[in-house]
Design a protein around this motif. Structure first.
Motif, PDB file in Angstrom:
ATOM      1  N   SER A 132      -2.721  13.041   6.764  1.00 14.08           N
ATOM      2  CA  SER A 132      -1.899  11.985   6.156  1.00 14.08           C
ATOM      3  C   SER A 132      -0.909  11.389   7.157  1.00 14.08           C
ATOM      4  N   TYR A 133      -0.358  12.214   8.059  1.00  9.87           N
ATOM      5  CA  TYR A 133       0.520  11.649   9.097  1.00  9.87           C
ATOM      6  C   TYR A 133      -0.277  10.678   9.979  1.00  9.87           C
ATOM      7  N   THR A 134      -1.480  11.115  10.356  1.00 16.16           N
ATOM      8  CA  THR A 134      -2.313  10.282  11.234  1.00 16.16           C
ATOM      9  C   THR A 134      -2.653   8.967  10.538  1.00 16.16           C
ATOM     10  N   LEU A 135      -3.009   9.055   9.255  1.00 20.68           N
ATOM     11  CA  LEU A 135      -3.313   7.847   8.481  1.00 20.68           C
ATOM     12  C   LEU A 135      -2.133   6.885   8.492  1.00 20.68           C
ATOM     13  N   LEU A 136      -0.946   7.410   8.224  1.00 25.99           N
ATOM     14  CA  LEU A 136       0.239   6.546   8.134  1.00 25.99           C
ATOM     15  C   LEU A 136       0.501   5.848   9.469  1.00 25.99           C
ATOM     16  N   LEU A 137       0.421   6.599  10.564  1.00 25.13           N
ATOM     17  CA  LEU A 137       0.690   6.006  11.881  1.00 25.13           C
ATOM     18  C   LEU A 137      -0.347   4.940  12.228  1.00 25.13           C
ATOM     19  N   LEU A 138      -1.594   5.211  11.900  1.00 28.18           N
ATOM     20  CA  LEU A 138      -2.644   4.238  12.227  1.00 28.18           C
ATOM     21  C   LEU A 138      -2.506   2.973  11.379  1.00 28.18           C
ATOM     22  N   LEU A 139      -2.173   3.131  10.114  1.00 30.26           N
ATOM     23  CA  LEU A 139      -1.989   1.943   9.265  1.00 30.26           C
ATOM     24  C   LEU A 139      -0.781   1.124   9.726  1.00 30.26           C
ATOM     25  N   GLU A 140       0.268   1.823  10.154  1.00 32.06           N
ATOM     26  CA  GLU A 140       1.444   1.087  10.621  1.00 32.06           C
ATOM     27  C   GLU A 140       1.118   0.316  11.912  1.00 32.06           C
TER      28      GLU A 140
ATOM     29  N   ILE B 186       0.832  -1.207   0.000  1.00 30.73           N
ATOM     30  CA  ILE B 186       0.000   0.000   0.000  1.00 30.73           C
ATOM     31  C   ILE B 186       0.868   1.259   0.000  1.00 30.73           C
ATOM     32  N   ALA B 187       0.672   2.102  -1.017  1.00 30.09           N
ATOM     33  CA  ALA B 187       1.306   3.417  -1.030  1.00 30.09           C
ATOM     34  C   ALA B 187       0.428   4.334  -0.168  1.00 30.09           C
ATOM     35  N   VAL B 188       1.032   5.021   0.784  1.00 31.75           N
ATOM     36  CA  VAL B 188       0.266   5.932   1.639  1.00 31.75           C
ATOM     37  C   VAL B 188       0.667   7.362   1.278  1.00 31.75           C
ATOM     38  N   ALA B 189      -0.305   8.133   0.796  1.00 28.27           N
ATOM     39  CA  ALA B 189      -0.002   9.503   0.390  1.00 28.27           C
ATOM     40  C   ALA B 189       0.246  10.356   1.626  1.00 28.27           C
ATOM     41  N   VAL B 190       1.443  10.916   1.727  1.00 22.20           N
ATOM     42  CA  VAL B 190       1.796  11.734   2.898  1.00 22.20           C
ATOM     43  C   VAL B 190       2.181  13.130   2.409  1.00 22.20           C
ATOM     44  N   SER B 191       1.313  14.089   2.708  1.00 20.05           N
ATOM     45  CA  SER B 191       1.539  15.462   2.242  1.00 20.05           C
ATOM     46  C   SER B 191       2.262  16.307   3.282  1.00 20.05           C
TER      47      SER B 191
END
Ligand code: SF4
Length: 263
Positions: free
Chosen positions: A47-55, A37-42
């Protein structure tokens, strides 16, 4: 892996958000064994919150999947990609930073008076699809949250004459990448609180219309805030409405045809 995630373990707000993302993943089948999954981080709070939660989910999941953070630099002068990259690397994330000439192209091609955002967003989305494919990712995760879904629903009804919000999972126009939105159940207010609490290094896009764009969306936010004073659950009700559709009670002729054929 993520140092910050170790610190966040046990934090009640983080646990709440993790639970909401887990529910979305289960409800919409957002992640499967073997996904990359590519996670778009702007560099924004979402986007930071999304990345941390997915990790966090990846660490706990009974299935195996991979994440790669992808940042698209549209080329707006002053955009602090080094801050974003530093955060990603310090916390052990794989990442791809993509510099582009989008700003220069927009300056050259944009017709006077036309919207900056539509062309900018289109370029950015295209660059994300390309990066996802180059990185061998079958999915692209975007940080749209519950408020985005609700505001889009209202915007389409008020200004477009269409009953349409966003999908939690859909095949992109390129026909190969599935776009997923795991923050569908997460309220923007919680993301704001979380990003402040976790001291996420939020950076501004530095585009010429930053903070002044999308006035209609801001209007929807104000409207919802006003409505919440009398109807505290209005947002959760609107979100529920998108997943509780009664086609027979709408006026779209194509739905009526489907209904007749099914009958
Ligand atoms: S607000 Fe700025 S960065 Fe965002 S889509 Fe519009 S022009 Fe692009």
């Amino acid at each position: 892996m993520s140092n910050l995630l170790n610190e966040l373990k046990g934090d009640p707000l983080f646990r709440k958000l993790r639970h909401q993302v887990g529910r979305a993943v289960a409800d919409f089948g957002l992640i499967a064994e073997g996904d990359r999954i590519a996670v778009a981080v702007s560099g924004g709070k979402d986007s930071y919150t999304l990345l941390l939660l997915l990790e966090e989910l990846r660490r706990r999941a009974p299935i195996s999947f991979e994440l790669v953070a992808v940042n698209i630099d549209s080329g707006y002068p002053g955009y602090q990609t080094a801050v974003i990259e530093g955060f990603l690397r310090d916390n052990g994330f794989s990442c791809r930073m993509v510099p582009t000439e989008h700003y220069a192209i927009i300056q050259e091609k944009r017709r006077p008076g036309s919207s900056y955002c539509s062309i900018c967003a289109r370029f950015k989305r295209g660059a994300l699809y390309t990066a996802a494919q180059e990185l061998g990712c079958n999915k692209l995760a975007l940080g749209h949250h519950a408020d985005d879904f609700i505001e889009t629903l209202l915007l389409n009804q008020f200004f477009v004459g269409s009953l349409k919000a966003m999908s939690a999972s859909m095949l992109a126009d390129n026909g190969v990448t599935t776009v997923i939105r795991p923050l569908v159940y997460v309220a923007e207010a919680d993301i704001i609180a979380f990003s402040q609490q976790a001291a996420l290094p939020v950076v501004c896009c530095r585009c010429p219309v930053c903070g002044t764009a999308d006035l209609q969306r801001k209007r929807m936010k104000r409207l919802l805030k006003e409505l919440e004073q009398d109807i505290p659950h209005v947002k959760s009700s609107l979100l529920k409405a998108i997943s509780n559709v009664h086609p027979r009670h709408l006026l779209d002729p194509s739905l009526r045809r489907q209904d007749t054929l099914a009958g």
